[in-house]
Design a protein around this motif. Structure first.
Motif, short mmCIF file in Angstrom:
data_model
loop_
_atom_site.label_atom_id
_atom_site.label_comp_id
_atom_site.label_asym_id
_atom_site.label_seq_id
_atom_site.Cartn_x
_atom_site.Cartn_y
_atom_site.Cartn_z
N GLY A 275 0.55 -1.08 -0.20
CA GLY A 275 -0.40 0.13 -0.49
C GLY A 275 0.44 1.47 0.06
O GLY A 275 0.21 1.74 -0.06
N ARG A 276 1.83 1.01 0.26
CA ARG A 276 2.84 2.08 0.07
C ARG A 276 3.06 2.64 -0.69
O ARG A 276 4.05 1.60 -2.07
CB ARG A 276 4.41 2.59 1.19
CG ARG A 276 3.79 2.07 2.79
CD ARG A 276 5.25 1.85 3.22
NE ARG A 276 5.89 0.41 2.62
CZ ARG A 276 7.07 0.29 3.27
NH1 ARG A 276 8.28 1.02 3.90
NH2 ARG A 276 8.05 -0.61 2.57
N VAL A 277 3.73 3.70 -1.32
CA VAL A 277 4.99 4.58 -2.90
C VAL A 277 5.56 5.07 -2.53
O VAL A 277 5.55 5.96 -1.44
CB VAL A 277 3.50 5.75 -3.22
CG1 VAL A 277 4.44 6.03 -4.83
CG2 VAL A 277 2.35 4.51 -3.69
N LEU A 278 6.87 4.70 -2.94
CA LEU A 278 7.89 5.27 -2.50
C LEU A 278 8.62 6.26 -4.08
O LEU A 278 8.46 6.02 -5.06
CB LEU A 278 8.70 3.99 -2.48
CG LEU A 278 9.06 3.05 -1.68
CD1 LEU A 278 9.87 1.36 -1.40
CD2 LEU A 278 8.88 3.22 -0.28
N ILE A 279 9.05 7.61 -2.88
CA ILE A 279 9.05 8.23 -3.97
C ILE A 279 10.45 8.52 -4.06
O ILE A 279 11.30 9.02 -3.19
CB ILE A 279 8.30 9.91 -4.06
CG1 ILE A 279 6.54 9.47 -3.51
CG2 ILE A 279 8.89 11.02 -4.39
CD1 ILE A 279 6.50 10.53 -3.32
N SER A 280 11.14 8.27 -5.07
CA SER A 280 12.83 8.94 -4.93
C SER A 280 13.87 10.14 -5.10
O SER A 280 12.33 11.23 -5.11
CB SER A 280 13.50 7.89 -6.23
OG SER A 280 12.96 8.85 -7.33
N VAL A 281 14.26 10.16 -5.20
CA VAL A 281 15.10 11.95 -4.97
C VAL A 281 15.10 11.91 -6.33
O VAL A 281 14.10 13.56 -6.17
CB VAL A 281 16.13 12.00 -4.36
CG1 VAL A 281 16.37 11.33 -3.24
CG2 VAL A 281 17.39 10.92 -5.53
N SER A 282 14.84 12.22 -7.15
CA SER A 282 14.64 11.96 -8.49
C SER A 282 12.65 12.62 -8.46
O SER A 282 12.38 13.04 -9.80
CB SER A 282 15.21 11.21 -9.10
OG SER A 282 14.32 10.56 -9.91
#
Length: 431
Positions: A275-282
């Protein structure tokens, strides 16, 4: 099973032939109630009656069997605990809030049953089912009740046949000796030459009102023999893992046949992913998928079960859908708000009914499908509204093996059904 039924009536044929039935020919309308005693103060395993066993609250196994047997005019749980009351109602039971006088550690089952009988005068027959017998099936209850309603007995109890040689400890002064109780040590019988002993297995006790008013197991009594694989009792922690393995193999999973599953609909977000959405530094969005879960999907496909991954959230991008399809070999579908309607359309395309569909969801929008599917599951961390609708609650959480666990359950039940069909075929060919 036929052999077990025959033994059930052994020794009572002469009584049955000349007895007069209590209910069958009287024309009296009787009220038969199932009653499960579930006090909140269990000392061996705290709140044991609602602890999850093989994905289902312990009390849910016997409530499912009682409700699906269609033998009872009412099904009750007698409890003093709010959480047990909530679970009982979720599994189709009415609740009798027992008084403090019969909720003590010293209170007996008879005290509690007599209180229920006194407060429900319309009830003629009470089937006291023990919550700790999770391998109970509807046919056990139906056949045992017929001994009361059709054959004139006033008390029936469940037994299992055991072949144990028993010894008694004898204390004399400061020394300890033993003496045999049920064998001649110099002439020990072979198992096949000994009928064994009938021991109460605690699954259920059925009594007429008149019998309950005087005590239990009075008047004309009979036993109902259950095969050993169905005789499971849970008292202390060490019993739990054994019971869990037994119930997965011999338990009753409902009126719909889970072995008929041909299609699994599995929600991506909250089941296959956490259920999580990971967001990269970009700024790139990412989700994680566990290889155990994708392996579970492949296992189902290898056994002829089609798997379709579904999502009604906006998190499922085309790129993610393509990647999931590539890794799992599944069709991936983006659904709208009418999940049930779109699921039904997919089933119609394949000429399938709900009993042939397994569904894995994780939240309120999935509830209708969880209720309708022949077999349904949620991850361990799903909200209560979804857990109450599902037939199975996984030990694993979303994204960390829950899909694999449900896949293994589906395959286990299909294997169980295939084995049972083969046994039935052999039985028919033999007799």
């Amino acid at each position: 099973m036929a052999a077990a039924r025959k033994r059930t009536l052994s020794g009572f044929e002469d009584v049955i032939d000349r007895k007069t039935t209590i209910f069958k020919d009287s024309g009296e309308k009787i009220h038969v109630a199932a009653l499960i005693l579930a006090r909140g103060g269990s000392k061996g395993i705290p709140l044991k009656n609602i602890k999850v066993l093989a994905g289902v609250p312990l009390i849910g196994w016997v409530l499912r069997a009682a409700v699906d047997s269609k033998q009872f005019d009412s099904v009750w749980v007698s409890t003093d605990h709010d959480n047990i009351e909530k679970v009982a109602k979720a599994w189709g039971a009415q609740v009798h809030r027992r008084s403090p006088e019969v909720s003590k550690d010293s209170s007996s089952s008879l005290d509690t049953i007599q209180e229920f009988a006194r407060l429900n005068p319309e009830v003629n027959v009470i089937c006291h089912i023990q919550a700790t017998s999770p391998c109970l099936h509807p046919f056990h209850l139906k056949e045992a009740l017929e001994l009361i309603t059709n054959q004139g007995f006033t008390s029936v109890f469940a037994v299992a046949r055991q072949h144990h040689f028993r010894w008694q400890e004898v204390k004399k002064g400061g020394s300890v000796a033993t003496k045999p109780l049920n064998l001649d040590p110099s002439n020990r019988p072979r198992r096949q030459d000994w009928d064994g002993e009938l021991c109460e297995n605690g699954s259920f006790y059925i009594h007429t009102r008149a019998t309950i008013e005087k005590g239990l197991q009075g008047g004309k009594w009979a036993y109902y023999e259950m095969l050993p694989e169905y005789s499971v009792d849970i008292d202390v922690d060490i019993d739990w893992p054994v019971a869990e393995q037994r119930v997965l193999r011999f338990g009753y999973f409902g009126l719909d046949k889970p072995e008929a599953v041909r299609l699994l609909l599995c929600n991506v977000s909250g089941c296959l992913t956490d259920g999580r959405v990971l967001i990269s530094v970009s700024g790139e969005e990412m989700v994680s998928v566990n290889t155990r879960d994708t392996t579970g999907i492949r296992m189902l496909q290898g056994e002829g079960v089609e798997v379709i991954l579904i999502s009604s959230s906006e998190d499922l991008t085309k790129a993610l859908a393509d990647k999931l399809s590539q890794r799992t070999g599944c069709e991936v579908r983006q659904l709208g708000k009418d999940i049930q309607g779109e699921a039904k359309a997919m089933m119609d395309d394949r000429d399938l009914g709900w009993k042939e569909v397994a569904y894995m969801g994780n939240d309120a929008p999935d509830v209708d499908c969880l209720n309708l599917a022949g077999l349904s599951a949620v991850p361990r961390d799903a909200p209560v509204v979804a857990i109450n609708a599902a037939k199975y609650s996984c030990h694993n959480v979303a994204g960390l093996g829950a899909v694999r666990e449900f896949s293994e359950l589906i395959l286990l039940l299909k294997k169980k059904a295939k084995s049972q069909m083969e046994q039935d075929r052999i039985h028919r060919d033999t007799f």
